[in-house]
Design an enzyme around this catalytic site. Structure first.
Site, PDB file in Angstrom:
ATOM      1  N   GLY A 150       1.050  -1.069  -0.115  1.00 24.05           N
ATOM      2  CA  GLY A 150      -0.143  -0.033  -0.103  1.00 24.05           C
ATOM      3  C   GLY A 150       0.667   1.200   0.135  1.00 24.05           C
ATOM      4  O   GLY A 150       1.968   1.058  -0.276  1.00 24.05           O
ATOM      5  N   ILE A 228       6.102  -3.040  10.926  1.00 20.66           N
ATOM      6  CA  ILE A 228       5.647  -1.431  11.456  1.00 20.66           C
ATOM      7  C   ILE A 228       4.338  -1.606  10.998  1.00 20.66           C
ATOM      8  O   ILE A 228       3.798  -0.304  10.946  1.00 20.66           O
ATOM      9  CB  ILE A 228       6.466  -0.641  10.648  1.00 20.66           C
ATOM     10  CG1 ILE A 228       6.969  -0.799   8.936  1.00 20.66           C
ATOM     11  CG2 ILE A 228       7.927  -0.215  11.170  1.00 20.66           C
ATOM     12  CD1 ILE A 228       5.533  -0.824   8.121  1.00 20.66           C
ATOM     13  N   ARG A 230       0.982  -3.994  12.308  1.00 18.82           N
ATOM     14  CA  ARG A 230       0.382  -4.515  13.679  1.00 18.82           C
ATOM     15  C   ARG A 230       0.690  -5.635  14.277  1.00 18.82           C
ATOM     16  O   ARG A 230       1.389  -6.490  13.608  1.00 18.82           O
ATOM     17  CB  ARG A 230      -1.273  -4.556  13.586  1.00 18.82           C
ATOM     18  CG  ARG A 230      -2.000  -3.410  13.030  1.00 18.82           C
ATOM     19  CD  ARG A 230      -1.999  -2.558  14.364  1.00 18.82           C
ATOM     20  NE  ARG A 230      -2.918  -1.150  14.051  1.00 18.82           N
ATOM     21  CZ  ARG A 230      -2.446  -0.140  13.588  1.00 18.82           C
ATOM     22  NH1 ARG A 230      -1.206   0.118  13.387  1.00 18.82           N
ATOM     23  NH2 ARG A 230      -3.226   0.991  13.379  1.00 18.82           N
ATOM     24  N   ASP A 254       8.228  -2.520  15.789  1.00 18.70           N
ATOM     25  CA  ASP A 254       7.567  -1.290  16.291  1.00 18.70           C
ATOM     26  C   ASP A 254       6.089  -1.539  16.909  1.00 18.70           C
ATOM     27  O   ASP A 254       5.780  -0.729  17.383  1.00 18.70           O
ATOM     28  CB  ASP A 254       7.678  -0.272  15.094  1.00 18.70           C
ATOM     29  CG  ASP A 254       7.088   1.107  15.724  1.00 18.70           C
ATOM     30  OD1 ASP A 254       7.508   1.781  16.660  1.00 18.70           O
ATOM     31  OD2 ASP A 254       6.257   1.756  14.964  1.00 18.70           O
ATOM     32  N   GLU A 259      -0.166  -3.906  23.412  1.00 21.94           N
ATOM     33  CA  GLU A 259       0.810  -2.748  23.536  1.00 21.94           C
ATOM     34  C   GLU A 259      -0.002  -2.194  24.774  1.00 21.94           C
ATOM     35  O   GLU A 259      -1.042  -1.979  24.927  1.00 21.94           O
ATOM     36  CB  GLU A 259       0.931  -1.803  22.249  1.00 21.94           C
ATOM     37  CG  GLU A 259       1.458  -2.489  21.420  1.00 21.94           C
ATOM     38  CD  GLU A 259       1.405  -1.567  20.071  1.00 21.94           C
ATOM     39  OE1 GLU A 259       0.769  -0.280  20.274  1.00 21.94           O
ATOM     40  OE2 GLU A 259       2.020  -1.852  18.991  1.00 21.94           O
ATOM     41  N   HIS A 277       5.996   1.489  19.104  1.00 18.23           N
ATOM     42  CA  HIS A 277       4.880   1.935  18.187  1.00 18.23           C
ATOM     43  C   HIS A 277       4.963   3.605  17.900  1.00 18.23           C
ATOM     44  O   HIS A 277       4.059   4.209  18.208  1.00 18.23           O
ATOM     45  CB  HIS A 277       3.595   1.769  18.659  1.00 18.23           C
ATOM     46  CG  HIS A 277       2.449   1.573  17.305  1.00 18.23           C
ATOM     47  ND1 HIS A 277       1.360   0.811  17.677  1.00 18.23           N
ATOM     48  CD2 HIS A 277       2.334   2.025  16.292  1.00 18.23           C
ATOM     49  CE1 HIS A 277       0.813   0.976  16.440  1.00 18.23           C
ATOM     50  NE2 HIS A 277       1.144   1.901  15.640  1.00 18.23           N
TER      51      HIS A 277
END
Length: 316
Positions: A150, A228, A230, A254, A259, A277
């Site tokens: 994307g 990077i 989910r 990340d 989280e 993140h």
């Protein structure tokens, strides 16, 4: 009449005046407690909600907001927004696809460089008074695989190809028209063809554990994975096992499943580089994502098509 926006995000406060300048009235509720209180106290007058993927908005919360017309999600992911409930109510959902792509792509490359070149270990060694010159791989000319081509994936591909002369392969559900990059029919096929596997696909049920044990085995003992997107896209238990056994060379992460909790097993591994993140957290990205929200809200409430609509399931 001023439109009331419930703001559930906690990282873009400096740019919320962009919304206020357009006449929107904001109710800030960045914690679970303040969110519940705001919905209970102000639910009857809230026209729009500003959230992000992991924070989402539940069907029950939507039911408590009778005037709700539009949900704007910061960032590309919207995995915790109840799309079926939104569709049933005729609520429009938008996301921030592409608004923070440059920042996330920069961070992906930073994680990759730090991991492959051993930057954290070298820095820590010097601080301990050591002078260990490690012989580590170069990035130039390597093969990069991108899971999800994307806006973010394309920005990463541009950096890798133009800056490091890497060949680019990718996996989407279907080949992407107009690209010269090599399409792979599955995540496993992609992993087996590359040195670096970058996870840039959206989260949610359809991509849960898309990177699993067999994919990591296909990546192999000299391969590195960067996430990077989910945390749910990678099977964390399989990743820890592959890292601990040397079945892959390393991981740059990340994002995580729960989280801000991070598994202790990841913290003890020397072949992992982790950040909290923060890939999309830059001043430019924050301003861009809020401006995208402004543009979508202004378009919606003036009767124009929104710029970045999320496709919703058929209403029930």
């Amino acid at each position: 009449m001023s439109r009331v926006v419930l703001v559930l995000v906690e990282t873009v406060n400096d740019y919320l005046p962009l919304l206020e300048r357009e006449g929107f009235v904001l109710i800030l509720a960045p914690t679970a407690a303040s969110r519940a209180e705001a919905i209970a106290s102000h639910g009857q007058r809230i026209d729009a909600v500003l959230t992000r993927g992991p924070l989402g908005l539940t069907g029950e919360e939507m039911a408590a907001l009778p005037l709700l017309k539009i949900i704007c999600v910061i960032g590309a992911g919207y995995e915790q927004v109840d799309l079926q409930a939104a569709s049933n109510r005729g609520i429009t959902v938008t996301n921030g696809a592409g608004a923070n792509a440059s920042s996330v792509a920069d961070h992906a490359m930073a994680l990759l460089l730090s991991l492959v070149r051993g930057i954290p270990q070298a820095d820590a060694g010097i601080r301990r008074g050591e002078w260990n010159k490690l012989r580590l791989p170069s990035l130039a000319g390597k093969r990069m695989g991108i899971l999800g081509l994307g806006a973010v994936g394309q920005a990463i591909a541009k950096r890798a190809a133009n800056g490091f002369d890497m060949s680019i392969s990718y996996h989407n559900r279907q080949p992407l028209p107009g690209t010269t990059h090599t399409w792979c029919a599955s995540a496993t096929e992609l992993a087996g063809a590359v040195d670096f596997l970058i996870v840039a696909t959206p989260g949610g049920g359809s991509t849960r554990h898309l990177v699993n044990g067999p994919v990591l085995d296909a990546l192999g003992p000299h391969g590195y994975v960067i996430n990077i997107s989910r945390g749910s896209v990678i099977d964390t238990d399989a990743l820890i096992a592959a890292l601990a056994s040397g079945r892959i060379a390393g991981a740059g992460l990340d994002v995580f499943d729960h989280e801000p909790q991070v598994p202790d097993a990841l913290k003890t591994l020397g072949n992992v580089v982790m950040t909290p993140h923060m890939g999309g957290q830059s001043p430019e990205a924050a301003q861009g994502t809020v401006q995208m929200v402004v543009n979508n809200l202004v378009a919606y409430f003036s009767g124009q098509p929104v710029l970045t609509p999320v496709s919703l399931p058929a209403s029930l």
